[in-house]
Write an enzyme that holds these catalytic residues in place. Structure first.
Site, PDB file in Angstrom:
ATOM      1  N   ASP A 129      -4.459   3.617  -0.606  1.00 20.41           N
ATOM      2  CA  ASP A 129      -3.237   2.825  -0.555  1.00 20.41           C
ATOM      3  C   ASP A 129      -3.287   1.690  -1.574  1.00 20.41           C
ATOM      4  O   ASP A 129      -4.264   0.931  -1.647  1.00 20.41           O
ATOM      5  CB  ASP A 129      -3.042   2.254   0.852  1.00 20.41           C
ATOM      6  N   ARG A 130      -2.231   1.568  -2.339  1.00 26.27           N
ATOM      7  CA  ARG A 130      -2.173   0.581  -3.412  1.00 26.27           C
ATOM      8  C   ARG A 130      -2.115  -0.849  -2.864  1.00 26.27           C
ATOM      9  O   ARG A 130      -2.829  -1.739  -3.317  1.00 26.27           O
ATOM     10  CB  ARG A 130      -0.948   0.839  -4.308  1.00 26.27           C
ATOM     11  N   THR A 131      -1.265  -1.074  -1.885  1.00 18.01           N
ATOM     12  CA  THR A 131      -1.114  -2.423  -1.328  1.00 18.01           C
ATOM     13  C   THR A 131      -2.405  -2.896  -0.673  1.00 18.01           C
ATOM     14  O   THR A 131      -2.808  -4.054  -0.838  1.00 18.01           O
ATOM     15  CB  THR A 131       0.045  -2.455  -0.317  1.00 18.01           C
ATOM     16  N   CYS A 159       6.084   5.574  -8.085  1.00 19.66           N
ATOM     17  CA  CYS A 159       5.516   4.618  -7.133  1.00 19.66           C
ATOM     18  C   CYS A 159       5.494   3.278  -7.829  1.00 19.66           C
ATOM     19  O   CYS A 159       4.808   3.105  -8.845  1.00 19.66           O
ATOM     20  CB  CYS A 159       4.099   5.022  -6.706  1.00 19.66           C
ATOM     21  N   ASN A 160       6.244   2.312  -7.304  1.00 22.51           N
ATOM     22  CA  ASN A 160       6.311   0.995  -7.927  1.00 22.51           C
ATOM     23  C   ASN A 160       4.965   0.284  -7.910  1.00 22.51           C
ATOM     24  O   ASN A 160       4.518  -0.249  -8.932  1.00 22.51           O
ATOM     25  CB  ASN A 160       7.349   0.129  -7.208  1.00 22.51           C
ATOM     26  N   THR A 161       4.313   0.278  -6.755  1.00 19.26           N
ATOM     27  CA  THR A 161       3.079  -0.492  -6.610  1.00 19.26           C
ATOM     28  C   THR A 161       1.959   0.054  -7.486  1.00 19.26           C
ATOM     29  O   THR A 161       1.093  -0.698  -7.938  1.00 19.26           O
ATOM     30  CB  THR A 161       2.630  -0.526  -5.138  1.00 19.26           C
ATOM     31  N   ALA A 162       1.971   1.353  -7.775  1.00 18.90           N
ATOM     32  CA  ALA A 162       0.961   1.944  -8.653  1.00 18.90           C
ATOM     33  C   ALA A 162       1.028   1.365 -10.060  1.00 18.90           C
ATOM     34  O   ALA A 162       0.057   1.444 -10.823  1.00 18.90           O
ATOM     35  CB  ALA A 162       1.135   3.465  -8.710  1.00 18.90           C
ATOM     36  N   LYS A 191       6.255   5.970   6.262  1.00 21.21           N
ATOM     37  CA  LYS A 191       4.967   6.579   5.921  1.00 21.21           C
ATOM     38  C   LYS A 191       4.278   7.200   7.135  1.00 21.21           C
ATOM     39  O   LYS A 191       3.717   8.291   7.044  1.00 21.21           O
ATOM     40  CB  LYS A 191       4.047   5.539   5.273  1.00 21.21           C
ATOM     41  N   CYS A 243      10.485  -0.183  -3.986  1.00 22.09           N
ATOM     42  CA  CYS A 243       9.502   0.657  -3.290  1.00 22.09           C
ATOM     43  C   CYS A 243      10.172   1.998  -3.043  1.00 22.09           C
ATOM     44  O   CYS A 243      11.324   2.039  -2.573  1.00 22.09           O
ATOM     45  CB  CYS A 243       9.067   0.017  -1.968  1.00 22.09           C
TER      46      CYS A 243
END
Length: 234
Positions: free
Chosen positions: A48-50, A84-87, A166, A195
């Site tokens: 998980d990125r976050t 994926c924004n957070t990636a 998710k 997101c």
């Protein structure tokens, strides 16, 4: 296969599936051969990125992302998209690892906002994207006024992304609309959905009462444009 692109997805899988559905719904081919050529890496096991952004002692997504980039390099697609924004926290490392252009979702989204747009923009993103200021920096650099969620509102965003979409594949459009309403009450005249799980909720929202800037839809527009250009290559 010639004239194809690569999608590095699986973050999460439902959001990636929605990206594909939206992409294929943007044109109306008359036969199988008229669809786009692409390869999909649905790497669902990427950490998980976050979680990593908030705690660097957690497993890093970067090694898995770099491994995927290495495999994509062998296949030599025309370009790469990462829905994926957070990636995009890792975008500089990924760009250094490939000669293949990566469409930058963050920059494409901000670039798509008209320069004379003077409205206040609410920022609905994952906790990781919020903490890393991926969108905030780009928006402020362009002179836009940004409204950030308070702790209570961000908790609702986190719940929609993780607890409902998710973990349970539940869109919870009531909560989605509530989030937009709260941004509106804070003075936001439009809300940036940064997101892909929020974009997924937007895709299922039949009302669309409040204006949004949907980062996934902007990435889709750019992907569609580039994919069309590939189709006409001889």
């Amino acid at each position: 296969m010639k004239n194809f692109f690569a999608i590095l997805g699986g973050m999460g899988t439902l959001a990636t599936t929605n990206f594909l559905l939206e992409l294929n719904s943007r044109h109306n081919p008359t036969k199988d051969q008229d669809f786009f050529n692409y390869i999909l890496f649905n790497h669902a096991e990427i950490p998980d990125r976050t979680t990593f952004i908030l705690d660097h002692s957690a497993p890093s997504p970067l090694p898995a992302l770099l491994e995927d980039i290495e495999k994509i390099n062998v296949l030599q697609p025309a370009f790469i998209v990462i829905p994926c924004n957070t990636a995009h926290y890792f975008i500089e490392e990924l760009e250094k690892a490939t000669p293949i252009p990566i469409v930058n979702m963050i920059k494409e989204t901000v670039k798509a906002i008209p320069s004379n747009f003077n409205k206040k923009i609410g920022l609905a993103v994952s906790q990781g994207t919020l903490e890393s200021q991926l969108y905030e920096r780009e928006l402020l650099a362009k002179g836009f006024e940004v409204i950030l969620p308070d702790i209570v509102l961000q908790d609702k965003i986190n719940q929609l992304i993780y607890t409902f979409i998710k973990e349970q594949a539940i869109m919870n459009l009531f909560l989605y609309e509530e989030i937009l309403e709260e941004f509106h009450s804070m003075g936001s005249e439009t809300t940036l959905l940064g997101c892909t799980e929020l974009s997924l909720a937007n895709s299922h929202d039949p009302l669309k009462r409040l204006p949004v800037i949907d980062a996934e839809k902007i990435l889709l527009d750019r992907t569609f444009q580039l994919a069309q250009e590939l189709k006409i290559r001889v």
